[in-house]
Design an enzyme around this catalytic site. Structure first.
Site, PDB file in Angstrom:
ATOM      1  N   GLU B  62       0.818  -1.218   0.000  1.00  0.00           N
ATOM      2  CA  GLU B  62       0.000   0.000   0.000  1.00  0.00           C
ATOM      3  C   GLU B  62       0.849   1.265   0.000  1.00  0.00           C
ATOM      4  O   GLU B  62       0.412   2.312  -0.482  1.00  0.00           O
ATOM      5  CB  GLU B  62      -0.958   0.014   1.188  1.00  0.00           C
ATOM      6  CG  GLU B  62      -2.101  -1.005   1.085  1.00  0.00           C
ATOM      7  CD  GLU B  62      -1.719  -2.386   1.601  1.00  0.00           C
ATOM      8  OE1 GLU B  62      -0.527  -2.619   1.907  1.00  0.00           O
ATOM      9  OE2 GLU B  62      -2.624  -3.244   1.689  1.00  0.00           O
ATOM     10  N   PHE B 124     -11.203  -7.407  14.240  1.00  0.00           N
ATOM     11  CA  PHE B 124     -10.146  -7.845  13.338  1.00  0.00           C
ATOM     12  C   PHE B 124      -9.849  -6.753  12.311  1.00  0.00           C
ATOM     13  O   PHE B 124     -10.746  -6.246  11.663  1.00  0.00           O
ATOM     14  CB  PHE B 124     -10.566  -9.141  12.632  1.00  0.00           C
ATOM     15  CG  PHE B 124      -9.530  -9.622  11.653  1.00  0.00           C
ATOM     16  CD1 PHE B 124      -8.262 -10.006  12.089  1.00  0.00           C
ATOM     17  CD2 PHE B 124      -9.806  -9.655  10.297  1.00  0.00           C
ATOM     18  CE1 PHE B 124      -7.297 -10.429  11.187  1.00  0.00           C
ATOM     19  CE2 PHE B 124      -8.848 -10.080   9.386  1.00  0.00           C
ATOM     20  CZ  PHE B 124      -7.585 -10.466   9.825  1.00  0.00           C
ATOM     21  N   GLN B 125      -8.590  -6.410  12.189  1.00  0.00           N
ATOM     22  CA  GLN B 125      -8.115  -5.377  11.265  1.00  0.00           C
ATOM     23  C   GLN B 125      -8.763  -4.015  11.500  1.00  0.00           C
ATOM     24  O   GLN B 125      -8.989  -3.249  10.571  1.00  0.00           O
ATOM     25  CB  GLN B 125      -8.287  -5.811   9.803  1.00  0.00           C
ATOM     26  CG  GLN B 125      -7.411  -7.032   9.508  1.00  0.00           C
ATOM     27  CD  GLN B 125      -7.224  -7.299   8.030  1.00  0.00           C
ATOM     28  OE1 GLN B 125      -8.110  -7.049   7.228  1.00  0.00           O
ATOM     29  NE2 GLN B 125      -6.052  -7.802   7.667  1.00  0.00           N
ATOM     30  N   LYS B 174     -17.500  -0.885   6.309  1.00  0.00           N
ATOM     31  CA  LYS B 174     -17.951  -1.932   5.394  1.00  0.00           C
ATOM     32  C   LYS B 174     -19.476  -1.914   5.254  1.00  0.00           C
ATOM     33  O   LYS B 174     -20.006  -2.083   4.154  1.00  0.00           O
ATOM     34  CB  LYS B 174     -17.478  -3.291   5.909  1.00  0.00           C
ATOM     35  CG  LYS B 174     -17.654  -4.390   4.901  1.00  0.00           C
ATOM     36  CD  LYS B 174     -16.956  -5.666   5.363  1.00  0.00           C
ATOM     37  CE  LYS B 174     -17.076  -6.756   4.297  1.00  0.00           C
ATOM     38  NZ  LYS B 174     -16.363  -7.975   4.719  1.00  0.00           N
ATOM     39  N   MET B 486      24.163   8.836   1.131  1.00  0.00           N
ATOM     40  CA  MET B 486      24.106  10.133   1.798  1.00  0.00           C
ATOM     41  C   MET B 486      24.451  10.001   3.281  1.00  0.00           C
ATOM     42  O   MET B 486      25.104  10.872   3.864  1.00  0.00           O
ATOM     43  CB  MET B 486      22.725  10.771   1.622  1.00  0.00           C
ATOM     44  CG  MET B 486      22.622  12.180   2.131  1.00  0.00           C
ATOM     45  SD  MET B 486      23.835  13.273   1.337  1.00  0.00           S
ATOM     46  CE  MET B 486      22.848  13.963   0.010  1.00  0.00           C
TER      47      MET B 486
HETATM   48  C1  LIG Z   1      12.496   5.841   4.612  1.00  0.00           C
HETATM   49  C2  LIG Z   1      13.810   6.479   4.915  1.00  0.00           C
HETATM   50  N1  LIG Z   1      14.671   5.898   5.781  1.00  0.00           N
HETATM   51  C3  LIG Z   1      15.865   6.478   6.048  1.00  0.00           C
HETATM   52  C4  LIG Z   1      16.213   7.651   5.455  1.00  0.00           C
HETATM   53  C5  LIG Z   1      17.546   8.299   5.789  1.00  0.00           C
HETATM   54  N2  LIG Z   1      18.388   8.375   4.587  1.00  0.00           N
HETATM   55  C6  LIG Z   1      18.505   9.500   3.843  1.00  0.00           C
HETATM   56  S1  LIG Z   1      19.489   9.316   2.526  1.00  0.00           S
HETATM   57  C7  LIG Z   1      19.829   7.728   2.929  1.00  0.00           C
HETATM   58  C8  LIG Z   1      20.751   6.894   2.103  1.00  0.00           C
HETATM   59  C9  LIG Z   1      20.174   6.567   0.776  1.00  0.00           C
HETATM   60  O1  LIG Z   1      20.979   5.587   0.203  1.00  0.00           O
HETATM   61  P1  LIG Z   1      20.734   5.147  -1.286  1.00  0.00           P
HETATM   62  O2  LIG Z   1      19.291   4.870  -1.510  1.00  0.00           O
HETATM   63  O3  LIG Z   1      21.671   4.050  -1.639  1.00  0.00           O
HETATM   64  O4  LIG Z   1      21.069   6.465  -2.133  1.00  0.00           O
HETATM   65  P2  LIG Z   1      22.443   7.290  -2.237  1.00  0.00           P
HETATM   66  O5  LIG Z   1      22.475   8.282  -1.120  1.00  0.00           O
HETATM   67  O6  LIG Z   1      23.551   6.304  -2.139  1.00  0.00           O
HETATM   68  O7  LIG Z   1      22.363   7.959  -3.558  1.00  0.00           O
HETATM   69  C10 LIG Z   1      19.158   7.365   4.100  1.00  0.00           C
HETATM   70  C11 LIG Z   1      19.256   6.037   4.746  1.00  0.00           C
HETATM   71  C12 LIG Z   1      15.288   8.230   4.581  1.00  0.00           C
HETATM   72  N3  LIG Z   1      15.513   9.403   3.982  1.00  0.00           N
HETATM   73  N4  LIG Z   1      14.108   7.633   4.307  1.00  0.00           N
END
Ligand SMILES: Cc1ncc(C[n+]2csc(CCOP(=O)(O)OP(=O)(O)O)c2C)c(N)n1
Lengths: 180, 589
Positions: B62, B124-125, B174, B486
């Site tokens: 979802e 439920f749910q 529902k 990042m």
């Molecule tokens: C749902 C979620 N969890 C954690 C983060 C924290 N976060 C920001 S950038 C990043 C790394 C992203 O890594 P990747 O998808 O490999 O992309 P890159 O930065 O290597 O281009 C994380 C974990 C986030 N923004 N969103």
């Protein structure tokens, strides 16, 4: 930025399920600290009125207002902090009070225009309505007798004049004076 | 209002089930496609769906449905619709709803709820989804009677798309879906007593703004997301061409004002260009149009644009003076406000100010990775710049969150609005693929490129299976650096280089594509990028390209969180300038 002061908002909302939750949630989410919140129906069917007291500076107060207006169920918001208002709190105070102390306690009630509404050989229950500081005053005077129980409402407030609920947009902020 | 779908029979006045009324209402609101996942409490609605001209896209989660509805809305400007069952179905939507909320995306989410008699019994749910989503929706509704369904859905669309848009959730029990009532529909204007989204600017504030603009020597205009939402691109161009005021874009504003316009300086903020942030700090007037001074664009508020007077053109009065104290607020639609201002502002050449910015720009440009040799390595920035070149800047790009997102913003120049979709406010990893699918449904004629990291791709890669089932085509460029890039960069800069929980083992993405009967391509050399992009463009069906880029590359420049906007970590100086493949081939812009 101005100083934070206690602000009072009169907030008119649609009388629908969950509206209190939405308003409270807004204050929680934006970290606006609520001092007291009161809600009840009004003479207009379907309209409830809240009195919300909280700490805020001028800018925050305006944003609280603007955020309240963003809610679909909020009809009208009035920041009545600096208006001529009547503010009231109601408190019920149960204190220790034996026969010998009764006269003294009743005299205190008279001074504060409070009423004794229930009595037993060793205690007395007092009702007071008034501005918050008056209620606080009575409480502090009664403390030495031993307060057994205390319950109070939050503030309810009303302006002295007749407020027109116009639908202009009161939340549009003014420009800074030194601009232009 | 959208005219009723001609394929819709007129059933006003007939007795219909609540389930049918849901679709009657959605189709009348112009819905042609929706994204969802069935389950017990929404089954009556699904059962009635086949009677209506709506294409339903079965997602794999979802969260995918809410991001798809969001991508659809961002790409089209229309309200996106997703649908899910009660309990876990509804809670799975929440990440997508919160993403849409922070970026003001119009969306209507329909959820099933347990029968009204069971509400509050921990059935439920059963989840209190209206309670859960109060803080992340613009508004929400619980509907327990069939008669309430049509007016509520109508109101939901109106609230979602009017004023500052946002997601609206309608939770329908529902039993309300199963019971019948006489179907009624009104096309009258909706008037909600407590909801007035139509702010008009105050004349005195327009006058004050004109005076400030006249007096300014070093003005700069900020183009935010509001420009795109209010379709104000032409208004900005006219305003800028008359006044010669240079423009800085927010991340979500990219494309709202053409990137290649001579007055466009580029992106501002944490990974904005040095000269843009410097120009902001040196400006004597900021005209902020449709943006909200997010902490990612201001850095330290105490030292932010101290010399500048500020005019803030914004639709939402609650944004005024929230983060930055402004001199002249103008609450209204940004396109209308700029059009109002246009006849009153003066023509001006501003050569001194523009020359000054050019000068600071010259110094940064030599550090630009785009202008650096690849030295046999594959740099993410090169890949993205190449995708830009080989798609001729015309793709509809959807990015995920992380380093690749920032490189995309820096190296893919967007000249058109609604051609860059990205989760700016919430920064939701996993957004790109499903949002890209939603965008493709909105703009089937566009070449959709999903650019994501190896981390983010794996959060929602199951939606590849949706691509396969729907037979739709998006090109997925995985910027695969073997890290949560990042976060790794922050660890490198601010946490002593300790790479805790950021090295990432990934499956073979080419095989993943192939397992879905889709095309997978691996790219390890710069020389292979063009071919891969061209093959992807020419291949039918979704293509996944696994770009194996440099692992420990960093996004520059960078303003560390909360630092002064002018204290940027600069790009390292250029190594060996004579081997510049881009200059040598003359293929650069
Ligand atoms: C749902 C979620 N969890 C954690 C983060 C924290 N976060 C920001 S950038 C990043 C790394 C992203 O890594 P990747 O998808 O490999 O992309 P890159 O930065 O290597 O281009 C994380 C974990 C986030 N923004 N969103």
């Amino acid at each position: 930025m101005t100083r934070s002061v206690k602000r009072t908002f009169a907030v008119f909302v649609e009388d629908k399920p969950g509206v209190l939750n939405r308003v409270a949630s807004l204050f929680r989410r934006r970290s606006y600290n609520i001092d007291s919140l009161n809600v009840g129906t009004t003479h207009e069917p379907g309209v409830s009125r809240m009195t919300i007291v909280c700490d805020a500076d001028t800018d925050t107060a305006r944003r609280i207002e603007a955020n309240l207006y963003k809610m679909v169920n909020v009809l009208w918001v009035d920041d009545i902090t600096h208006k001529q208002t009547i503010d009231r709190v109601l408190a019920l105070i149960k204190v220790n009070c034996d026969r010998d102390q009764r006269d003294e306690v009743l005299k205190i009630c008279e001074v504060f225009r409070a009423r004794a509404i229930d009595m037993s050989p060793d205690r007395i229950t007092i009702e007071i309505t008034g501005a918050r500081d008056k209620v606080e005053g009575l409480v502090s005077v009664l403390k030495p007798f031993g307060i057994l129980e205390l319950v109070q409402t939050g503030t309810v407030a009303m302006t002295r004049g007749v407020e027109k609920h116009d639908l202009a947009h009161p939340t549009v902020p003014a420009s800074r004076n030194d601009a232009a | 209002m959208t005219p009723a779908n001609p394929k819709l029979k007129n059933r006003i006045g007939e007795s219909l089930s609540g389930a049918q009324i849901i679709w009657e209402a959605l189709v009348r609101e112009g819905v042609e496609v929706c994204f969802g996942y069935p389950g017990g409490a929404i089954m009556p609605a699904y059962d009635a769906m086949i009677q209506y001209p709506v294409h339903h896209v079965l997602t794999r989660h979802e969260q995918g449905a809410s991001h798809m509805a969001d991508g659809y809305a961002r790409a089209s400007g229309q309200v996106g619709v997703c649908i899910a069952t009660s309990g876990p179905g509804a809670t799975n939507l929440i990440t997508g709803i919160a993403t849409a909320m922070l970026d003001s995306i119009p969306m209507v989410c329909i959820t099933g709820q347990v029968p009204s008699a069971l509400i509050g019994s921990d059935a439920f749910q059963e989840t209190d989804i209206t309670g859960c989503t109060i803080p992340v929706t613009k508004h929400n509704y619980l509907v327990t009677k069939p008669e309430q369904i049509a007016p509520t859905i109508r109101e939901a669309f109106y609230v979602a798309r009017s004023g500052r848009p946002g997601p609206v959730l309608v939770d329908i029990t529902k039993d309300a879906q199963q019971q019948s009532c006489v179907f009624e529909w009104s096309d009258d204007e909706i008037v909600l007593p407590g909801y007035r989204p139509d702010y008009a600017p105050l004349p005195e504030q327009l006058e004050e703004a004109v005076a400030l603009i006249k007096a300014a020597k070093r003005p700069i205009l900020f183009a935010g997301h509001g420009i795109i939402k209010s379709q104000a691109t032409d208004a900005v161009i006219e305003f800028v061409e008359k006044t010669n005021i240079p423009v800085a874009c927010t991340l979500l504003g990219l494309g709202g004002f053409p990137a290649t316009h001579p007055r466009n300086l580029g992106m501002m903020g944490m990974h904005g260009e040095t000269w843009v942030n410097k120009a902001i700090q040196d400006a004597d007037l900021i005209i902020a149009a449709g943006m909200r001074f997010d902490d990612r664009v201001t850095g330290n508020l105490k030292t932010y644009a101290q010399n500048a007077k500020k005019i803030h053109i914004e639709l939402d009065p609650a944004e005024i003076n929230k983060n930055v104290w402004v001199d002249v607020p103008i609450v209204g639609d940004v396109g209308e406000v700029l059009a109002d201002l246009l006849p009153h502002v003066e023509q001006c050449d501003r050569s001194e100010w523009l020359d000054y910015i050019d000068e600071i720009k010259g110094d940064s440009a030599v550090r630009d990775i785009k202008n650096l040799p690849d030295l046999g390595k594959l740099y993410a920035a090169h890949v993205i710049h190449d995708i830009y070149r080989f798609t001729e800047g015309k793709a509809l790009v959807v990015t995920d969150v992380g380093q690749h997102q920032m490189w995309e913003a820096q190296y893919y120049k967007h000249d058109y609005p609604r051609k860059l979709l990205t989760s700016g406010g919430l920064g939701t990893m996993g957004f790109a693929l499903p949002a890209g699918i939603g965008a493709k449904f909105a703009q089937p004629g566009d070449s959709v490129w999903v650019i994501c990291g190896d981390g983010g791709f794996q959060m929602t890669q199951a939606e590849l299976s949706t691509c396969a089932q729907e037979g739709i085509k998006v090109n997925v460029a995985i910027i695969n650096n073997g890290f949560l890039g990042m976060v790794r960069q922050w660890q490198e800069f601010f946490f002593g280089g300790r790479y805790v929980a950021t090295p990432l083992l990934s499956p073979d993405f080419v095989k993943i594509a192939e397992a879905h009967s889709l095309t997978g391509i691996r790219v390890e050399q710069r020389s292979e990028v063009e071919e891969a992009v061209r093959v992807a463009e020419a291949t039918e069906g979704t293509v996944v390209i696994d770009f194996r880029v440099e692992q420990e590359d960093a996004v520059y420049p960078m303003v560390p969180a909360g630092a002064n906007l002018h204290d940027m970590i600069q790009r390292p100086a250029a190594p060996n300038q004579d081997h510049n493949p881009i200059f040598e081939t003359g293929e650069d812009e």
